[in-house]
Design a protein around this motif. Sequence first.
Motif, PDB file in Angstrom:
ATOM      1  N   SER A  90      -3.280   4.931  -4.495  1.00  0.00           N
ATOM      2  CA  SER A  90      -2.434   5.989  -4.659  1.00  0.00           C
ATOM      3  C   SER A  90      -3.543   7.186  -3.685  1.00  0.00           C
ATOM      4  CB  SER A  90      -2.644   6.602  -6.066  1.00  0.00           C
ATOM      5  OG  SER A  90      -1.935   7.956  -5.948  1.00  0.00           O
ATOM      6  N   CYS A 109       5.689   2.639  -6.590  1.00  0.00           N
ATOM      7  CA  CYS A 109       5.352   1.535  -6.107  1.00  0.00           C
ATOM      8  C   CYS A 109       6.374   1.053  -4.917  1.00  0.00           C
ATOM      9  CB  CYS A 109       5.104   0.112  -6.911  1.00  0.00           C
ATOM     10  SG  CYS A 109       3.795   0.347  -8.144  1.00  0.00           S
ATOM     11  N   CYS A 150      -3.061   2.182   1.593  1.00  0.00           N
ATOM     12  CA  CYS A 150      -2.333   0.839   1.064  1.00  0.00           C
ATOM     13  C   CYS A 150      -2.568  -0.219   2.195  1.00  0.00           C
ATOM     14  CB  CYS A 150      -0.815   1.119   0.817  1.00  0.00           C
ATOM     15  SG  CYS A 150      -0.669   2.528  -0.141  1.00  0.00           S
ATOM     16  N   ARG A 185      -0.989  -0.813  -3.527  1.00  0.00           N
ATOM     17  CA  ARG A 185      -1.032   0.476  -3.240  1.00  0.00           C
ATOM     18  C   ARG A 185      -2.382   1.013  -3.824  1.00  0.00           C
ATOM     19  NH1 ARG A 185       1.077   4.892  -7.084  1.00  0.00           N
ATOM     20  NH2 ARG A 185       1.401   6.612  -5.580  1.00  0.00           N
ATOM     21  N   ASN A 243       2.113   3.011   4.708  1.00  0.00           N
ATOM     22  CA  ASN A 243       0.620   3.196   4.316  1.00  0.00           C
ATOM     23  C   ASN A 243       0.325   4.501   5.327  1.00  0.00           C
ATOM     24  OD1 ASN A 243      -2.117   3.054   3.753  1.00  0.00           O
ATOM     25  ND2 ASN A 243      -2.307   1.875   5.913  1.00  0.00           N
TER      26      ASN A 243
END
Length: 285
Positions: free
Chosen positions: A92, A102, A2, A90, A115
């Motif tokens: 995943s 989220c 992320c 994001r 992250n």
Amino acid sequence: MCRWIAYSGTPILLSQVLFRPEHSLIDQSLHSRLGVETTNGDGFGIGWYPGDTDTDTPAVLRDVGPAWNNRNLLEVAHHVRSGLFFAHIRASTGTAVQQTNCHPFRSGRWMWMHNGMISEFSRLRRDLALAVDPALYAGIEGSTDSELMFFLALTFGLTDDPPGAVARMAGLVETTGQAYGVPHPLQMTVAVTDGVRVWAFRYSSEGRSRSLYYSTRVETLRALHPDASFLRDVSDDTRLVVSEPLGTLPGAWNEVPESSHGIIQPGGDELHAFRPVPPGGPRPN
């Protein structure tokens, strides 16, 4: 993984950080230069403290679509002004793409974004979830490792001692991972705030953490770049912490050291070493 941004300082329109810079968070959602993935399109979120209302809890907007074409995000960012806000895009690491997964996550006046990942999370999840305070557990809405890390930190006293709580959370994740034979259980850059201060952490079990940067002091940047007009509009205590630099202005960005955490707060920022504390271990100094 992320990308994320934490902003603290002079109240500004969110769009000034999210959309206008050369390598804004919106640009990073399509063209990340330092992330594991180039594209971060598995949802986004922003959280901000209104500042002009009676509530001290943050507002949060999250959606499952990519940030680069979301009209609601564009609308809000050009009309909301705040002196402390988080933004996250994001990618995943295996959990579902859904709104409750989220970032940022919220509990009372606190916000959290992350992250990284807990390696082999599906194997570790049950043991880690059982360590969450039962009084807090019902507040978990999604299925991510990131949200579970937040509620573990809350369990370990985040509201009283954020660095100590995050250290104990990280220690539990590593101890649990090692019990399952996971060699490098934790990878994280984390931002957490109570609406006044911002704490940022950079750590990984393997000692090769994801990228994280903080902005140079504004008065220093004014001396380096006297012609940069935007620097005249923000206070000396304005700071950003970012997964990737937002531009190429010389001297503007500094890498957060490996295994460290910083505090952005009234009266002076701080930077300290960070190490996990295993279950039953002494409180960090």
